[in-house]
Design a protein around this motif. Structure first.
Motif, PDB file in Angstrom:
ATOM      1  N   PRO B  39     -15.587   8.432 -15.934  1.00  0.00           N
ATOM      2  CA  PRO B  39     -14.288   8.036 -16.190  1.00  0.00           C
ATOM      3  C   PRO B  39     -13.769   9.013 -17.496  1.00  0.00           C
ATOM      4  CG  PRO B  39     -15.723   6.682 -16.647  1.00  0.00           C
ATOM      5  CD  PRO B  39     -16.649   7.408 -16.162  1.00  0.00           C
ATOM      6  N   MET B  40     -12.751   9.566 -17.055  1.00  0.00           N
ATOM      7  CA  MET B  40     -12.427  10.449 -18.241  1.00  0.00           C
ATOM      8  C   MET B  40     -11.460   9.491 -19.519  1.00  0.00           C
ATOM      9  SD  MET B  40     -11.291  13.713 -16.053  1.00  0.00           S
ATOM     10  CE  MET B  40     -11.835  15.006 -16.996  1.00  0.00           C
ATOM     11  N   VAL B  41     -10.946   8.511 -18.981  1.00  0.00           N
ATOM     12  CA  VAL B  41     -10.501   7.916 -19.813  1.00  0.00           C
ATOM     13  C   VAL B  41     -10.829   6.447 -20.064  1.00  0.00           C
ATOM     14  CG1 VAL B  41      -8.166   9.160 -20.328  1.00  0.00           C
ATOM     15  CG2 VAL B  41      -8.124   7.313 -18.584  1.00  0.00           C
ATOM     16  N   SER B  42     -10.764   5.634 -20.777  1.00  0.00           N
ATOM     17  CA  SER B  42     -10.942   4.239 -20.864  1.00  0.00           C
ATOM     18  C   SER B  42     -10.487   3.628 -22.249  1.00  0.00           C
ATOM     19  CB  SER B  42     -12.741   4.185 -20.945  1.00  0.00           C
ATOM     20  OG  SER B  42     -12.895   4.912 -22.298  1.00  0.00           O
ATOM     21  N   VAL B  43     -10.253   2.294 -22.026  1.00  0.00           N
ATOM     22  CA  VAL B  43      -9.549   1.584 -23.244  1.00  0.00           C
ATOM     23  C   VAL B  43     -10.214   1.832 -24.422  1.00  0.00           C
ATOM     24  CG1 VAL B  43      -9.123  -0.724 -24.066  1.00  0.00           C
ATOM     25  CG2 VAL B  43      -9.004  -0.370 -21.754  1.00  0.00           C
ATOM     26  N   GLY B  44      -9.375   2.241 -25.594  1.00  0.00           N
ATOM     27  CA  GLY B  44     -10.075   2.662 -26.935  1.00  0.00           C
ATOM     28  C   GLY B  44     -10.070   4.202 -27.006  1.00  0.00           C
ATOM     29  N   SER B  45     -10.015   5.012 -26.031  1.00  0.00           N
ATOM     30  CA  SER B  45     -10.096   6.539 -26.091  1.00  0.00           C
ATOM     31  C   SER B  45      -8.793   6.981 -26.328  1.00  0.00           C
ATOM     32  CB  SER B  45     -10.507   7.078 -24.863  1.00  0.00           C
ATOM     33  OG  SER B  45      -9.807   6.878 -23.611  1.00  0.00           O
ATOM     34  N   LEU B  46      -8.453   8.244 -26.925  1.00  0.00           N
ATOM     35  CA  LEU B  46      -7.424   8.750 -27.245  1.00  0.00           C
ATOM     36  C   LEU B  46      -6.711   9.417 -25.600  1.00  0.00           C
ATOM     37  CD1 LEU B  46      -5.670   9.522 -29.828  1.00  0.00           C
ATOM     38  CD2 LEU B  46      -6.528  12.093 -29.350  1.00  0.00           C
ATOM     39  N   GLY B 140       1.216  19.476  -9.842  1.00  0.00           N
ATOM     40  CA  GLY B 140      -0.112  20.158  -9.649  1.00  0.00           C
ATOM     41  C   GLY B 140      -1.246  19.068  -9.815  1.00  0.00           C
ATOM     42  N   THR B 141      -0.718  17.880  -9.724  1.00  0.00           N
ATOM     43  CA  THR B 141      -1.705  16.344 -10.034  1.00  0.00           C
ATOM     44  C   THR B 141      -2.604  16.842 -11.301  1.00  0.00           C
ATOM     45  OG1 THR B 141      -3.588  17.538  -8.664  1.00  0.00           O
ATOM     46  CG2 THR B 141      -1.915  15.904  -7.607  1.00  0.00           C
ATOM     47  N   ARG B 142      -2.044  17.534 -12.237  1.00  0.00           N
ATOM     48  CA  ARG B 142      -2.610  17.913 -13.427  1.00  0.00           C
ATOM     49  C   ARG B 142      -2.724  16.490 -14.344  1.00  0.00           C
ATOM     50  NH1 ARG B 142      -0.152  22.950 -12.914  1.00  0.00           N
ATOM     51  NH2 ARG B 142       2.001  22.262 -13.427  1.00  0.00           N
ATOM     52  N   ILE B 143      -1.696  15.495 -14.301  1.00  0.00           N
ATOM     53  CA  ILE B 143      -1.913  14.189 -15.240  1.00  0.00           C
ATOM     54  C   ILE B 143      -2.720  13.427 -14.477  1.00  0.00           C
ATOM     55  CG2 ILE B 143      -0.564  12.650 -16.288  1.00  0.00           C
ATOM     56  CD1 ILE B 143       1.942  14.336 -15.965  1.00  0.00           C
ATOM     57  N   SER B 144      -2.739  13.256 -13.252  1.00  0.00           N
ATOM     58  CA  SER B 144      -3.767  12.386 -12.574  1.00  0.00           C
ATOM     59  C   SER B 144      -5.014  12.854 -12.929  1.00  0.00           C
ATOM     60  CB  SER B 144      -3.263  11.890 -11.279  1.00  0.00           C
ATOM     61  OG  SER B 144      -3.338  13.442 -10.619  1.00  0.00           O
ATOM     62  N   GLN B 145      -5.271  14.237 -12.822  1.00  0.00           N
ATOM     63  CA  GLN B 145      -6.679  14.612 -12.984  1.00  0.00           C
ATOM     64  C   GLN B 145      -7.023  14.190 -14.351  1.00  0.00           C
ATOM     65  OE1 GLN B 145      -7.833  18.179 -11.213  1.00  0.00           O
ATOM     66  NE2 GLN B 145      -5.668  18.208 -10.226  1.00  0.00           N
ATOM     67  N   LEU B 146      -6.187  14.489 -15.283  1.00  0.00           N
ATOM     68  CA  LEU B 146      -6.734  14.345 -16.998  1.00  0.00           C
ATOM     69  C   LEU B 146      -7.016  12.538 -16.874  1.00  0.00           C
ATOM     70  CD1 LEU B 146      -3.761  15.713 -18.979  1.00  0.00           C
ATOM     71  CD2 LEU B 146      -6.030  16.362 -18.976  1.00  0.00           C
ATOM     72  N   TYR B 147      -6.308  11.691 -16.382  1.00  0.00           N
ATOM     73  CA  TYR B 147      -6.486  10.319 -16.346  1.00  0.00           C
ATOM     74  C   TYR B 147      -7.654   9.840 -15.261  1.00  0.00           C
ATOM     75  CZ  TYR B 147      -3.041   9.804 -19.833  1.00  0.00           C
ATOM     76  OH  TYR B 147      -2.249  10.098 -21.149  1.00  0.00           O
TER      77      TYR B 147
END
Lengths: 164, 189
Positions: B39-46, B140-147
């Protein structure tokens, strides 16, 4: 004279055959085959590993509709695919673009196949022309084509011949 | 004296090459799998920064595009949705109602991100549900890939004033009060 009539008739037939298609190309609704021609080269990120032309989801149906819309607008296949790349990223393409890291997908398989073929050829060659070793001692053996070996094989062949 | 075949092996350089190729390939596959599952993002991460170009007719502070990092100091609610998603339809009116509650104070920003949607369908969806908060496509599905959003839609990320992710909502909201409870907690921090 008859020949001229025949030529004119043939020309009219050719025009009659092609004219309606040419006239309706801009305005008519593209067929499913037209849409699927492009769709089969695309993959929707929602349902990975399923080509767009056979994907049953609503998301993919909307993508196909978008292709139909763009074809009706007179866009080319390349323009439509580029639109999808710009909008959803290069990951939607069935065939990854030949650049950067993607080159691995094109280079690794042929290299591995060539390597495998090389190893196979070597192994088969060694299999067909085996060397001879003495069991147990670990010492090197006289080569298979030595005089002793030849003599032994010759005697064996003669014995076999006699028994036939 | 017994005789046996002597196997003449593959040359050493070829063996090394083969093993290196196999190892390299396995490493690549392994890295890919790790990347796909982590998981690239989680609660507490920037919250990863991104730029969003808004659909025609949508603006934020008069601009037709925005950068998440420019919203630092405000509570940001990022909602991923798609027009083909039925649960997104269920929560669309709820989100809009919540937005209208917080919009006047200017301390909370709602962002809608259309995921793998076609533009005409997205616009029709926004019009149908009367969505007024800033919305744009995930180009480019760039945002969803970041999250690392591969679970589906809808998904909503609540970002605190400090830019960290405070809550991740998987699935639709049941009521405006549910959204209110989450936002009020973040405003109080």
């Amino acid at each position: 004279m008859k020949r001229h009539f025949f030529l004119i008739g043939a020309l009219i037939a050719v025009f009659a055959f092609f004219w309606p298609a040419g006239a309706s190309a801009q305005g008519s609704t593209p067929s499913d085959d037209d849409v699927n021609r492009i769709a089969r080269e695309l993959y929707c990120p929602v349902c990975e590993n399923t080509p767009l032309d056979v994907c049953p989801t609503q998301a993919c149906a909307e993508w196909r509709e978008q292709i139909r819309l763009m074809l009706a607008e007179g866009k080319t296949d390349a323009e439509i695919k580029q639109y999808f790349v710009d909008y959803y990223g290069a990951r939607v393409l069935a065939e990854p673009p030949r650049q950067g890291f993607n080159w691995l997908a094109y280079l690794v398989p042929p290299v591995l196949i060539a390597l495998g073929a090389f190893v196979l050829v070597r192994a088969l060659r060694d299999w067909v022309k085996p060397g001879v070793t003495e069991a147990g001692t670990g010492e090197s053996e006289p080569p298979a084509d030595s005089a002793e070996s030849d003599e032994y094989i010759q005697r064996l062949a003669e014995e076999l011949q006699k028994r036939r | 004296m017994s005789v046996q075949q002597q196997k003449q092996g593959v040359p050493l350089w070829a063996q090394i090459l083969i093993w290196l190729s196999i190892t390299g390939l396995l490493v690549l596959v392994g890295l890919g799998l790790i990347r796909a599952q982590r998981p690239m993002v989680s609660v507490g991460s920037l919250a990863p920064d991104f730029s969003l170009t808004l659909f025609d007719g949508y603006t934020l502070d008069g601009a037709s595009s925005l950068k998440l990092s420019d919203l630092r100091g405000k509570v940001v609610v990022i909602n991923f949705w798609a027009s083909w998603c039925k649960p997104c339809e269920q929560e669309a009116a709820t989100l809009e109602a919540a937005w209208r509650l917080y919009q006047p104070a200017g301390e909370v920003v709602f962002l809608g991100i259309a995921w793998t949607d076609t533009e005409p369908k997205s616009k029709a969806f926004l019009k149908r549900f009367g969505i007024t908060y800033p919305n744009g496509p995930d180009l480019g599905t760039r945002i969803s890939q970041l999250y690392n959003r591969n679970l589906g839609v809808p998904e909503t990320y609540f970002i605190g004033r400090d830019g960290t992710i405070k809550h991740i909502q998987i699935g639709p909201f049941a009521s405006v009060s549910q959204i209110q409870a989450l936002i009020d907690r973040l405003l109080a921090e």
